[in-house]
Motif scaffolding. Sequence first.
Motif, PDB file in Angstrom:
ATOM      1  N   ASN A 186    -133.676 -65.152 -45.135  1.00  0.00           N
ATOM      2  CA  ASN A 186    -135.111 -64.872 -44.988  1.00  0.00           C
ATOM      3  C   ASN A 186    -135.414 -63.442 -44.518  1.00  0.00           C
ATOM      4  O   ASN A 186    -136.221 -63.224 -43.609  1.00  0.00           O
ATOM      5  N   VAL A 187    -134.776 -62.470 -45.125  1.00  0.00           N
ATOM      6  CA  VAL A 187    -135.038 -61.064 -44.791  1.00  0.00           C
ATOM      7  C   VAL A 187    -136.272 -60.593 -45.558  1.00  0.00           C
ATOM      8  O   VAL A 187    -136.321 -60.689 -46.788  1.00  0.00           O
ATOM      9  N   THR A 188    -137.261 -60.072 -44.817  1.00  0.00           N
ATOM     10  CA  THR A 188    -138.520 -59.636 -45.433  1.00  0.00           C
ATOM     11  C   THR A 188    -138.973 -58.312 -44.815  1.00  0.00           C
ATOM     12  O   THR A 188    -138.497 -57.908 -43.748  1.00  0.00           O
ATOM     13  N   SER A 225    -136.578 -57.270 -41.608  1.00  0.00           N
ATOM     14  CA  SER A 225    -135.923 -58.114 -40.600  1.00  0.00           C
ATOM     15  C   SER A 225    -135.863 -59.555 -41.105  1.00  0.00           C
ATOM     16  O   SER A 225    -136.570 -59.926 -42.038  1.00  0.00           O
ATOM     17  N   GLY A 226    -135.029 -60.302 -40.470  1.00  0.00           N
ATOM     18  CA  GLY A 226    -134.875 -61.709 -40.869  1.00  0.00           C
ATOM     19  C   GLY A 226    -133.918 -62.412 -39.919  1.00  0.00           C
ATOM     20  O   GLY A 226    -133.962 -62.177 -38.708  1.00  0.00           O
ATOM     21  N   TYR A 227    -133.054 -63.236 -40.472  1.00  0.00           N
ATOM     22  CA  TYR A 227    -132.167 -64.029 -39.630  1.00  0.00           C
ATOM     23  C   TYR A 227    -130.733 -63.943 -40.143  1.00  0.00           C
ATOM     24  O   TYR A 227    -130.470 -63.608 -41.293  1.00  0.00           O
ATOM     25  N   LEU A 228    -129.815 -64.285 -39.232  1.00  0.00           N
ATOM     26  CA  LEU A 228    -128.397 -64.333 -39.575  1.00  0.00           C
ATOM     27  C   LEU A 228    -127.840 -65.692 -39.183  1.00  0.00           C
ATOM     28  O   LEU A 228    -128.071 -66.173 -38.061  1.00  0.00           O
ATOM     29  N   ILE A 229    -127.125 -66.320 -40.100  1.00  0.00           N
ATOM     30  CA  ILE A 229    -126.422 -67.576 -39.816  1.00  0.00           C
ATOM     31  C   ILE A 229    -124.994 -67.211 -39.422  1.00  0.00           C
ATOM     32  O   ILE A 229    -124.226 -66.728 -40.259  1.00  0.00           O
ATOM     33  N   PRO A 230    -124.604 -67.368 -38.161  1.00  0.00           N
ATOM     34  CA  PRO A 230    -123.261 -66.945 -37.728  1.00  0.00           C
ATOM     35  C   PRO A 230    -122.150 -67.677 -38.474  1.00  0.00           C
ATOM     36  O   PRO A 230    -122.261 -68.866 -38.791  1.00  0.00           O
ATOM     37  N   ALA A 231    -121.069 -66.956 -38.727  1.00  0.00           N
ATOM     38  CA  ALA A 231    -119.902 -67.567 -39.373  1.00  0.00           C
ATOM     39  C   ALA A 231    -119.121 -68.435 -38.386  1.00  0.00           C
ATOM     40  O   ALA A 231    -118.550 -69.459 -38.760  1.00  0.00           O
TER      41      ALA A 231
END
Length: 281
Positions: free
Chosen positions: A240-242, A251-257
Amino acid sequence: MESKHSKYILAVLTVLCVLLIGITSLKDGIMEPLRTGVGYFLIPIQSGVNAVGTGIYKEISTYGTLKSALDENEKLKKQVDQLMEENNRLQAEQYELERLRQLYELDQEYMQYETIGARVIARDSEKWFQVFRINKGSADGVAVDMNVVAGGGLVGIVTDVGANYATVRSIIDDSSRVGAMKVNSSYGCIVAGDLTLYEEGRLKLTDFSKNAVVRDGDQIVTSNISSKFLPGILIGYAANVTIDSEHLTQSGYLIPAADFDNLQEVLILTDVKDTGEAASN
């Protein structure tokens, strides 16, 4: 006097014997009524005795069978308990083997760096591994600012070291900032720790150039300009980077590995990046 009484007793016994001999010599027809009468009296008693004996035998047999079944059931319960314990042990060993296999694969992925394996022994929070301790320290070659990886990606950085332990601050901690970039590109960004946001399984991804093309699922890795994190370590995946309201950055979000709910073993990368002036770690 005593001799006289003895004679009487002997005479009575003699007469009784003679009578008995006579009775036994009589024909069967004369004895038949007596036998019939005795039969009427004895047969019910004999039947009752037989019934009682049969009942007692059945009760004894039933009790023996029940006791044998209970003993067998107890043995089977013990066998089931042993099998369950063995199964649980094998499952635990299989789970640990799988974790170690994943750690080995991660070690191979970052084989350009020297690594030290360590086990997590404590954490400062009840919920997540935002700050935690490992069982390796300066005696094992661990030093402050060494990067820590697990579960396929970056976990955090060593902030304190004792002789046989070290403290790690994870990237989900509110104070964490990691200089990052989209893989195979020159567009940099910042991965910001946020415990509130991590309740949704995400971290904040900021400061992407407005010209960067970032799609959901794109890999985000540590950047070359990070002052403390070695380059090219997978952090997670973009989501969801916008474009921001100022239309200058994205900016948006990061799903950690890495999984910060269930850390058990980690790898410490023993290379330490030269510290320099930078806006983020």
